[in-house]
Motif scaffolding. Structure first.
Motif, PDB file in Angstrom:
ATOM      1  N   VAL A   1       8.490 -35.801 -33.369  1.00 23.29           N
ATOM      2  CA  VAL A   1       8.855 -34.530 -33.985  1.00 23.29           C
ATOM      3  C   VAL A   1       9.448 -33.585 -32.944  1.00 23.29           C
ATOM      4  N   LEU A   2      10.421 -32.810 -33.370  1.00 26.25           N
ATOM      5  CA  LEU A   2      11.046 -31.809 -32.511  1.00 26.25           C
ATOM      6  C   LEU A   2      10.672 -30.423 -33.015  1.00 26.25           C
ATOM      7  N   HIS A   3      10.022 -29.650 -32.150  1.00 22.85           N
ATOM      8  CA  HIS A   3       9.632 -28.285 -32.494  1.00 22.85           C
ATOM      9  C   HIS A   3      10.425 -27.327 -31.619  1.00 22.85           C
ATOM     10  N   VAL A   4      11.262 -26.538 -32.250  1.00 26.15           N
ATOM     11  CA  VAL A   4      12.071 -25.539 -31.550  1.00 26.15           C
ATOM     12  C   VAL A   4      11.706 -24.168 -32.085  1.00 26.15           C
ATOM     13  N   TYR A   5      11.496 -23.225 -31.186  1.00 22.31           N
ATOM     14  CA  TYR A   5      11.208 -21.864 -31.642  1.00 22.31           C
ATOM     15  C   TYR A   5      11.894 -20.837 -30.747  1.00 22.31           C
ATOM     16  N   PHE A   6      12.316 -19.735 -31.390  1.00 23.70           N
ATOM     17  CA  PHE A   6      12.992 -18.663 -30.668  1.00 23.70           C
ATOM     18  C   PHE A   6      11.983 -17.824 -29.885  1.00 23.70           C
ATOM     19  N   ASN A   7      12.348 -17.487 -28.650  1.00 23.81           N
ATOM     20  CA  ASN A   7      11.535 -16.586 -27.841  1.00 23.81           C
ATOM     21  C   ASN A   7      12.083 -15.162 -27.873  1.00 23.81           C
ATOM     22  N   GLU A   8      13.406 -15.044 -27.888  1.00 26.20           N
ATOM     23  CA  GLU A   8      14.025 -13.720 -27.920  1.00 26.20           C
ATOM     24  C   GLU A   8      15.446 -13.837 -28.437  1.00 26.20           C
TER      25      GLU A   8
END
Length: 243
Positions: free
Chosen positions: A138-145
């Motif tokens: 699984v690929l988990h990508v999340y925005f920090n800013e």
């Protein structure tokens, strides 16, 4: 009289050379880069849908220290502008998800968005990976800013889109690839963790910025595409082709 074995010194020297050579070989093996055969094999990638960031930030570091009224006015105007960009903010999650799937497929993976992900509303990226409905990586990508930024010694506003990416095995949670990537304002050169913004995405003043919301929206689209492309290439560099 017992004969003297004059071969002993040469034997000791030979043994020492063998030991030194073996040590150098082991050291070289320990420091060499991983070969394709040693990289983890990944054929399919399930992309966890990317959640939009909670709030955009428009920041101007160029305001002189001590000019309180100007700082307050800038923050008010920045907040108003960010509110005008709410639709753009909400769309960035789905757009990033679609871009990741497309770019991973372009790199030869079988990628698709993962449905049925359970995530708390207050903290959508606090995911229990053990409950994910898949056994594939699984690929988990999340925005920090995400936002627009004007540096202290510049009047220009440029996009700032920073995120983190984790590729892991769903079965045991082992990390295959992880990296924080900086786009635009915080980028430093062009590398695996740094992506310069499109040269055209630059506004010379706050007034110019707020007068071109469509161009600002397009600059975020450019960031999404560039970041998804970089992540897919980074994953390809850290995994072996499917057998």
């Amino acid at each position: 009289m017992k004969a003297i074995d004059r071969s002993l010194p040469s034997r000791r020297i030979l043994l020492a050379l063998v030991l030194i050579t073996g040590t150098l070989v082991l050291a070289a093996c320990g420091s060499r880069p991983a070969t394709v055969a040693e990289l983890p094999t990944v054929a399919r990638v399930m992309v966890i849908p990317v959640a939009p960031i909670k709030k955009l930030h428009t920041e101007n570091k160029g305001i002189p220290l001590g000019v309180l009224w100007q700082s307050i006015a800038d923050r008010v105007k920045g907040s108003e502008f960010n509110e005008r960009m709410e639709a753009v903010r909400k769309d960035m999650g789905p757009k990033m998800t679609a871009a990741l799937v497309a770019q991973l497929n372009a790199q030869g993976y079988q990628a698709q968005a993962l449905e049925g992900v359970s995530r708390p509303a207050a903290s959508p990226d606090n995911i229990d990976y053990g409950l994910l409905p898949t056994s594939e990586p699984v690929l988990h990508v999340y925005f920090n800013e995400v936002g627009m930024y004007s540096a202290r010694f510049s009047t220009d506003y440029v996009p700032r889109v920073n995120l983190s990416a984790y590729l892991m095995t769903a079965k045991d949670g082992d990390t295959v690839y992880s990296e924080t990537i900086y786009y635009g304002a915080d980028a430093s050169g062009d590398s695996s963790g740094s992506v310069p913004a499109n040269a055209r995405d630059r506004w010379g003043s706050f007034g110019e910025l707020v007068a071109q919301p469509q161009e600002v929206a397009r600059s975020y689209d450019d960031a999404v595409t560039a970041l998804a492309t970089r992540i897919a290439k980074n994953i390809r560099a850290n995994t072996a082709p499917p057998r």
